[in-house]
Design an enzyme around this catalytic site. Structure first.
Site, PDB file in Angstrom:
ATOM      1  N   SER A   1      -4.700   0.891   6.712  1.00 42.08           N
ATOM      2  CA  SER A   1      -5.115  -0.426   7.199  1.00 42.08           C
ATOM      3  C   SER A   1      -4.036  -1.076   8.063  1.00 42.08           C
ATOM      4  O   SER A   1      -4.320  -1.996   8.829  1.00 42.08           O
ATOM      5  CB  SER A   1      -5.416  -1.353   6.024  1.00 42.08           C
ATOM      6  OG  SER A   1      -6.470  -0.833   5.274  1.00 42.08           O
TER       7      SER A   1
ATOM      8  N   HIS B   1     -11.777  -2.438   0.155  1.00 43.12           N
ATOM      9  CA  HIS B   1     -11.237  -3.235  -0.959  1.00 43.12           C
ATOM     10  C   HIS B   1     -11.450  -4.714  -0.670  1.00 43.12           C
ATOM     11  O   HIS B   1     -10.969  -5.209   0.348  1.00 43.12           O
ATOM     12  CB  HIS B   1      -9.747  -2.962  -1.131  1.00 43.12           C
ATOM     13  CG  HIS B   1      -9.442  -1.569  -1.559  1.00 43.12           C
ATOM     14  ND1 HIS B   1      -9.263  -0.554  -0.671  1.00 43.12           N
ATOM     15  CD2 HIS B   1      -9.284  -1.035  -2.793  1.00 43.12           C
ATOM     16  CE1 HIS B   1      -9.007   0.562  -1.333  1.00 43.12           C
ATOM     17  NE2 HIS B   1      -9.017   0.308  -2.630  1.00 43.12           N
TER      18      HIS B   1
ATOM     19  N   ASP C   1     -11.457  -0.161   5.458  1.00 39.72           N
ATOM     20  CA  ASP C   1     -10.987  -0.551   4.124  1.00 39.72           C
ATOM     21  C   ASP C   1     -12.072  -1.372   3.428  1.00 39.72           C
ATOM     22  O   ASP C   1     -12.503  -2.400   3.950  1.00 39.72           O
ATOM     23  CB  ASP C   1      -9.703  -1.377   4.274  1.00 39.72           C
ATOM     24  CG  ASP C   1      -8.938  -1.513   2.972  1.00 39.72           C
ATOM     25  OD1 ASP C   1      -9.566  -1.416   1.897  1.00 39.72           O
ATOM     26  OD2 ASP C   1      -7.719  -1.728   3.027  1.00 39.72           O
TER      27      ASP C   1
HETATM   28  C1  B12 Z   1      -9.862  -1.536  -7.379  1.00 36.34           C
HETATM   29  C2  B12 Z   1      -9.442  -0.452  -6.415  1.00 36.34           C
HETATM   30  C3  B12 Z   1     -10.448   0.238  -5.735  1.00 36.34           C
HETATM   31  C4  B12 Z   1     -11.918  -0.122  -5.861  1.00 36.34           C
HETATM   32  C5  B12 Z   1     -12.202  -1.283  -4.885  1.00 36.34           C
HETATM   33  C6  B12 Z   1     -13.278  -2.220  -5.359  1.00 36.34           C
HETATM   34  C7  B12 Z   1     -13.411  -3.411  -4.469  1.00 36.34           C
HETATM   35  N1  B12 Z   1     -14.607  -3.926  -4.362  1.00 36.34           N
HETATM   36  O1  B12 Z   1     -12.470  -3.915  -3.884  1.00 36.34           O
HETATM   37  C8  B12 Z   1     -12.562   1.224  -5.420  1.00 36.34           C
HETATM   38  C9  B12 Z   1     -12.767   2.073  -6.651  1.00 36.34           C
HETATM   39  C10 B12 Z   1     -13.897   1.116  -4.692  1.00 36.34           C
HETATM   40  C11 B12 Z   1     -11.469   1.826  -4.557  1.00 36.34           C
HETATM   41  C12 B12 Z   1     -11.708   2.773  -3.566  1.00 36.34           C
HETATM   42  C13 B12 Z   1     -10.703   3.419  -2.866  1.00 36.34           C
HETATM   43  N2  B12 Z   1      -9.370   3.293  -3.062  1.00 36.34           N
HETATM   44 CO1  B12 Z   1      -8.645   1.967  -4.151  1.00 36.34          CO
HETATM   45  N3  B12 Z   1      -7.679   0.811  -5.376  1.00 36.34           N
HETATM   46  C14 B12 Z   1      -8.070  -0.122  -6.213  1.00 36.34           C
HETATM   47  C15 B12 Z   1      -6.851  -0.648  -7.006  1.00 36.34           C
HETATM   48  C16 B12 Z   1      -6.833   0.081  -8.331  1.00 36.34           C
HETATM   49  C17 B12 Z   1      -6.756  -2.139  -7.268  1.00 36.34           C
HETATM   50  C18 B12 Z   1      -6.939  -3.045  -6.053  1.00 36.34           C
HETATM   51  C19 B12 Z   1      -7.221  -4.463  -6.519  1.00 36.34           C
HETATM   52  O2  B12 Z   1      -8.349  -4.907  -6.473  1.00 36.34           O
HETATM   53  N4  B12 Z   1      -6.191  -5.152  -7.018  1.00 36.34           N
HETATM   54  C20 B12 Z   1      -6.308  -6.481  -7.595  1.00 36.34           C
HETATM   55  C21 B12 Z   1      -6.302  -7.557  -6.504  1.00 36.34           C
HETATM   56  C22 B12 Z   1      -6.387  -8.936  -7.133  1.00 36.34           C
HETATM   57  O3  B12 Z   1      -5.087  -7.463  -5.802  1.00 36.34           O
HETATM   58  P1  B12 Z   1      -4.985  -7.342  -4.217  1.00 36.34           P
HETATM   59  O4  B12 Z   1      -6.204  -6.743  -3.662  1.00 36.34           O
HETATM   60  O5  B12 Z   1      -3.685  -6.734  -3.867  1.00 36.34           O
HETATM   61  O6  B12 Z   1      -5.009  -8.851  -3.702  1.00 36.34           O
HETATM   62  C23 B12 Z   1      -4.019  -9.803  -4.020  1.00 36.34           C
HETATM   63  C24 B12 Z   1      -2.842  -9.840  -3.024  1.00 36.34           C
HETATM   64  O7  B12 Z   1      -2.581  -8.610  -2.395  1.00 36.34           O
HETATM   65  C25 B12 Z   1      -3.158 -10.951  -2.077  1.00 36.34           C
HETATM   66  N5  B12 Z   1      -3.949 -10.655  -0.888  1.00 36.34           N
HETATM   67  C26 B12 Z   1      -4.942  -9.776  -0.692  1.00 36.34           C
HETATM   68  N6  B12 Z   1      -5.455  -9.886   0.518  1.00 36.34           N
HETATM   69  C27 B12 Z   1      -4.794 -10.857   1.145  1.00 36.34           C
HETATM   70  C28 B12 Z   1      -4.917 -11.381   2.427  1.00 36.34           C
HETATM   71  C29 B12 Z   1      -4.070 -12.396   2.841  1.00 36.34           C
HETATM   72  C30 B12 Z   1      -4.214 -12.945   4.201  1.00 36.34           C
HETATM   73  C31 B12 Z   1      -3.068 -12.884   1.950  1.00 36.34           C
HETATM   74  C32 B12 Z   1      -2.135 -13.926   2.398  1.00 36.34           C
HETATM   75  C33 B12 Z   1      -2.964 -12.380   0.659  1.00 36.34           C
HETATM   76  C34 B12 Z   1      -3.811 -11.363   0.256  1.00 36.34           C
HETATM   77  O8  B12 Z   1      -3.877 -11.852  -2.876  1.00 36.34           O
HETATM   78  C35 B12 Z   1      -4.684 -11.155  -3.844  1.00 36.34           C
HETATM   79  C36 B12 Z   1      -4.781 -11.961  -5.106  1.00 36.34           C
HETATM   80  O9  B12 Z   1      -3.530 -12.227  -5.668  1.00 36.34           O
HETATM   81  C37 B12 Z   1      -5.680  -0.189  -6.066  1.00 36.34           C
HETATM   82  C38 B12 Z   1      -4.350   0.020  -6.766  1.00 36.34           C
HETATM   83  C39 B12 Z   1      -3.225  -0.731  -6.125  1.00 36.34           C
HETATM   84  N7  B12 Z   1      -2.014  -0.336  -6.437  1.00 36.34           N
HETATM   85  O10 B12 Z   1      -3.429  -1.645  -5.360  1.00 36.34           O
HETATM   86  C40 B12 Z   1      -6.261   1.091  -5.444  1.00 36.34           C
HETATM   87  C41 B12 Z   1      -5.758   1.572  -4.083  1.00 36.34           C
HETATM   88  C42 B12 Z   1      -5.583   0.406  -3.154  1.00 36.34           C
HETATM   89  N8  B12 Z   1      -6.891   2.470  -3.572  1.00 36.34           N
HETATM   90  C43 B12 Z   1      -6.457   3.471  -2.973  1.00 36.34           C
HETATM   91  C44 B12 Z   1      -7.319   4.451  -2.400  1.00 36.34           C
HETATM   92  C45 B12 Z   1      -6.644   5.661  -1.777  1.00 36.34           C
HETATM   93  C46 B12 Z   1      -8.709   4.289  -2.396  1.00 36.34           C
HETATM   94  C47 B12 Z   1      -9.727   5.244  -1.743  1.00 36.34           C
HETATM   95  C48 B12 Z   1      -9.373   5.681  -0.324  1.00 36.34           C
HETATM   96  C49 B12 Z   1      -9.938   6.444  -2.686  1.00 36.34           C
HETATM   97  C50 B12 Z   1     -10.755   7.518  -2.057  1.00 36.34           C
HETATM   98  N9  B12 Z   1     -10.114   8.555  -1.543  1.00 36.34           N
HETATM   99  O11 B12 Z   1     -11.938   7.403  -2.035  1.00 36.34           O
HETATM  100  C51 B12 Z   1     -11.014   4.368  -1.764  1.00 36.34           C
HETATM  101  C52 B12 Z   1     -11.085   3.458  -0.543  1.00 36.34           C
HETATM  102  C53 B12 Z   1     -12.076   3.746   0.467  1.00 36.34           C
HETATM  103  C54 B12 Z   1     -11.940   2.726   1.577  1.00 36.34           C
HETATM  104  N10 B12 Z   1     -12.464   3.076   2.721  1.00 36.34           N
HETATM  105  O12 B12 Z   1     -11.385   1.669   1.459  1.00 36.34           O
HETATM  106  C55 B12 Z   1      -4.954   3.561  -2.922  1.00 36.34           C
HETATM  107  C56 B12 Z   1      -4.355   3.258  -1.554  1.00 36.34           C
HETATM  108  C57 B12 Z   1      -3.184   4.146  -1.249  1.00 36.34           C
HETATM  109  C58 B12 Z   1      -2.639   3.842   0.086  1.00 36.34           C
HETATM  110  N11 B12 Z   1      -1.429   3.335   0.127  1.00 36.34           N
HETATM  111  O13 B12 Z   1      -3.300   4.032   1.069  1.00 36.34           O
HETATM  112  C59 B12 Z   1      -4.541   2.580  -4.063  1.00 36.34           C
HETATM  113  C60 B12 Z   1      -3.192   1.928  -3.864  1.00 36.34           C
HETATM  114  C61 B12 Z   1      -4.558   3.405  -5.351  1.00 36.34           C
HETATM  115  C62 B12 Z   1      -3.753   4.641  -5.289  1.00 36.34           C
HETATM  116  N12 B12 Z   1      -2.467   4.644  -5.583  1.00 36.34           N
HETATM  117  O14 B12 Z   1      -4.322   5.653  -4.986  1.00 36.34           O
HETATM  118  N13 B12 Z   1     -10.266   1.313  -4.893  1.00 36.34           N
END
Ligand code: B12
Lengths: 216, 461
Positions: A155, A104, A102
């Site tokens: 993951s 992200h 992963d």
């Molecule tokens: C941005 C993004 C990307 C970017 C990532 C850039 C980067 N440097 O991180 C890029 C374009 C590279 C990307 C790639 C991919 N992505 Co993407 N991505 C996203 C997206 C649109 C937003 C994620 C994000 O950054 N959110 C904003 C942040 C602030 O939120 P967050 O990460 O959730 O974190 C918050 C909380 O969760 C929490 N939190 C996070 N971590 C932790 C840890 C702890 C301990 C705690 C307590 C809290 C906590 O706190 C954070 C702040 O509030 C999501 C959409 C979604 N619904 O999530 C898809 C998503 C996650 N991706 C997805 C996919 C499929 C991929 C790819 C596999 C696509 C592909 N086939 O190539 C690749 C991944 C390859 C890999 N090996 O990982 C899917 C996953 C589906 C699934 N259920 O498996 C999603 C859900 C989109 C979708 N519906 O298709 N992605």
């Protein structure tokens, strides 16, 4: 410079994320015989709290919060040798990373910055990290909390693996494990025996406080 | 498209090492300066601004930053640089129109401009939403393929494969990706559109090997279909993603480069994300020899990654305008909705994304998506896609001024619950799943939202 001016310098340098200026001000504080505790509580803590507040209101952005946390760390390094007792000590060590497969890392980076701003020592192990590396590093560094971030459905099994490895290695009781990111949930945390689930970066801070018995 | 394939391959491990933190934290101060220099300003009252000069300045700012900053590569910690002349060599030789798909199911992409009356392509599908494997997965895909406004089909993600967890870099992941694409082929065939072009980011492909494994004329991706390769946020890539791109291109599969400039992230406010996003579009297009760039601005406050935040809409719009006015390279708009199927909110969000994309010179999709996983499996349906498609057709040719008015009205409908949307329903609850017929309750909501939009002046046929 008098005490007030030095504290002001500390405050400003942390707020602006200027590490060089923060180090200089910390040195001046020591030279002027200001106690490290006073330097922290009178200059740096209010600044970092301000940073956290502004970030929460959307007036400050991730890069600013990261550089402020860095400036705070740099100044603390100067003051640390002069601490008496446990004054100024960090709240606890947290190791955080995104699990194997992963990449992200945006959410993880926000969690790290907020934990730092809230006084935790955070080790960022990176993204796409092998399960065994999480465990080995946690043991080596003696961290209290392991934070696992994962955004992909694929993951989830990695998180279970890490807890299993901690168990197998007989060190499960030495580390709390918290999880977060899209597909995770409280139910999943319960299922795999994690110590906590956090929906947001703010809840990550609350969880760490709670698990380490720190009043927030 | 011939990119700068060999230049990229040669440069990924050249030059001095740059540490990631240094690369990341130096973005914000610089894009702030560029926003001032080029006078780029976000205005919440105009998620779709009507300012040609600003669009052109944004293009220039993106070009300056792309040349100056370059693309950081994770595996080597080096930065790939291209000159402005090289970037123009790619853009100027980009060949359009382009036809995709086979036989009667072919569709053509024409270059567009803001307000253009040239039809956009609509790329419809779950774009990564989690769904049940097997026959239900096929039904999901048929549901999208059966929407007549859908030009190209995008995949969903099976939540598990053969009843087993999917682990990255595992044999089961490769098996899963092959199954997934096979199911899409089955779905388009069963829907009577066997030649429909496919736009695929295999959900079972967290690693590159499964992505590579799905290229297969007989039952996988055919020549002329699309495969995703994402950039890493911000301005970064790695061998994994570059390998996907090289494999696709050399097998005649088009590459769609996904970028996710983040508002509140390394680039700071909307202006910074827009400049960064414009630079990323150029670098991603070239490094991946892409045929299209899919823009997906992410807002830090929206965990679901929805593209419907007011600030996100603005970033989408200005990047779309900047590129469509200054070159022929096409931009698609990832459509990620915060709410789930079965709600009014999801329909307003779908409508607004179509309005922004099409009036700003872009193409619509892939989307609608947004579901992350966990409990939300299967919470997506063809009705959101219908809203996206029909609205895209209706907005074609509309002025940005009018489009902005409509977008703001839609925003008023869902903005109050954005980030905390009402719970949705599963496809199985909203449709007669065997016959794939939408139930009256869900259809009625669709009709209601459409009637309201029509009343406001949306020229639906
Ligand atoms: C941005 C993004 C990307 C970017 C990532 C850039 C980067 N440097 O991180 C890029 C374009 C590279 C990307 C790639 C991919 N992505 Co993407 N991505 C996203 C997206 C649109 C937003 C994620 C994000 O950054 N959110 C904003 C942040 C602030 O939120 P967050 O990460 O959730 O974190 C918050 C909380 O969760 C929490 N939190 C996070 N971590 C932790 C840890 C702890 C301990 C705690 C307590 C809290 C906590 O706190 C954070 C702040 O509030 C999501 C959409 C979604 N619904 O999530 C898809 C998503 C996650 N991706 C997805 C996919 C499929 C991929 C790819 C596999 C696509 C592909 N086939 O190539 C690749 C991944 C390859 C890999 N090996 O990982 C899917 C996953 C589906 C699934 N259920 O498996 C999603 C859900 C989109 C979708 N519906 O298709 N992605």
């Amino acid at each position: 410079m008098n005490e007030k001016e030095i504290l002001q310098q500390l405050y400003e340098s942390v707020l602006q994320g200027d590490s060089a200026k923060a180090v200089e001000a910390a040195q001046q504080a020591l030279d002027a015989k200001i106690s490290p505790l006073k330097a922290i509580e009178g200059g740096m803590t209010p600044a970092i709290q301000e940073v956290g507040d502004r970030f929460g209101k959307g007036e400050m952005f991730l890069p600013e919060m990261v550089t402020s946390a860095d400036a705070m760390e740099a100044a603390l390094e100067i003051l640390e040798p002069f601490f008496e007792g446990d004054e100024g000590a960090k709240k606890g060590k947290v190791l955080i990373g995104t699990v194997k497969g992963d990449i992200h890392d945006i959410g993880k980076n926000i969690v790290i910055a907020l934990l730092k701003v809230n006084g935790f020592e955070v080790i960022d192990i990176g993204r796409d990290i092998a399960s065994t590396d999480f465990v080995d590093k946690a043991v080596d560094l003696g961290v209290e909390v392991i934070g696992l971030s994962g955004l992909l459905t694929t993951s989830l099994p990695m998180m279970r693996d890490i807890i299993q490895i901690l168990d197998d290695d007989g060190v499960r009781d030495q580390h709390k494990v918290i999880i977060g990111g899209g597909p995770t949930s409280q139910e999943y945390a319960d299922e795999i025996g994690a110590d906590g689930y956090g929906e947001t970066a703010y809840s990550a801070v609350q969880l760490c406080n709670q698990l380490l018995g720190i009043a927030s | 498209m011939p990119g700068l394939h060999f230049e990229m391959m040669e440069r990924v491990d050249q030059g001095p090492r740059v540490r990631e933190k240094e690369f990341d934290t130096s973005i914000f101060p610089r894009v702030k300066e560029l926003a001032e220099k080029y006078d780029i300003k976000y205005d919440p009252a105009h998620p779709i601004p009507d300012d040609d000069a600003m669009a052109d300045r944004l293009f220039a700012a993106g070009m300056e930053y792309a040349v100056e900053k370059g693309l950081w590569v994770l595996d080597t910690q080096k930065v790939v640089h291209f000159t402005e002349a090289e970037i123009w060599r790619f853009l100027d030789n980009f060949h359009t129109p382009l036809t995709f798909g086979y036989g009667k199911d072919q569709v053509t992409l024409y270059p567009r401009k803001p307000e253009s009356d040239v039809r956009p392509l609509v790329i419809g599908g779950a774009a990564g939403s989690s769904m049940t494997e097997g026959e239900i997965y096929v039904k999901h895909m048929m549901n999208f393929a059966l929407e007549p406004t859908n030009d190209m089909i995008a995949n969903g993600n099976p939540a598990w494969i053969e009843g087993r967890e999917i682990r990255p870099f595992s044999p089961n992941e490769v098996h899963g990706a092959i199954q997934e694409v096979g199911w899409i082929r089955e779905a388009i065939r069963r829907s009577g559109r066997p030649g429909m072009p496919m736009f695929v980011a295999p959900g079972c492909a967290a690693s590159a090997p499964p992505a590579v494994a799905i290229i297969n004329e007989e039952r996988g991706l055919r020549k002329g279909d699309f495969m995703y390769a994402a950039l890493l946020t911000e301005l970064k890539s790695d061998y994994d993603r570059l390998i996907r791109a090289v494999t696709a291109v050399e097998n005649g599969v088009h590459v769609a480069t996904l970028l996710a400039p983040m508002i509140g992230g390394w680039a700071g406010p909307p202006e910074g994300a827009a400049i960064c996003g414009a630079a990323e579009t150029l670098l991603g297009a070239i490094c991946h020899s892409s045929t299209i760039v899919v823009n997906h601005p992410v807002h830090m406050n929206l965990k679901n990654g929805a593209t419907t935040h007011r600030q996100t809409l603005w970033v989408e719009s200005v990047i779309g305008q900047a590129f469509s006015r200054n070159c022929r390279f096409p931009i698609g708009q990832n459509v990620f909705l915060d709410a789930r199927a079965g709600t009014y909110e999801v329909l307003w969000e779908a409508a607004v994304n179509a309005i922004v994309a099409v009036s700003s010179g872009q193409h619509t999709g892939p989307g609608p998506s947004g579901i992350t996983g966990g409990d939300d499996v299967d919470m997506i349906s063809g009705i959101e896609m219908r809203m996206l498609g029909e609205t895209s057709r209706a907005v074609t040719g509309m002025s940005r001024k009018k489009a902005n008015e409509l977008a703001v009205k839609c925003l008023e409908k869902y903005e109050p619950t954005l980030g905390n949307p009402p719970k949705g329903k599963r496809l199985q609850d909203l449709y007669d799943i065997e016959k794939l017929k939408v139930k009256e309750e869900w259809l009625a909501k669709f009709k209601e939202v459409k009637a309201q939009l029509k009343d406001w002046g949306m020229p639906y046929r």
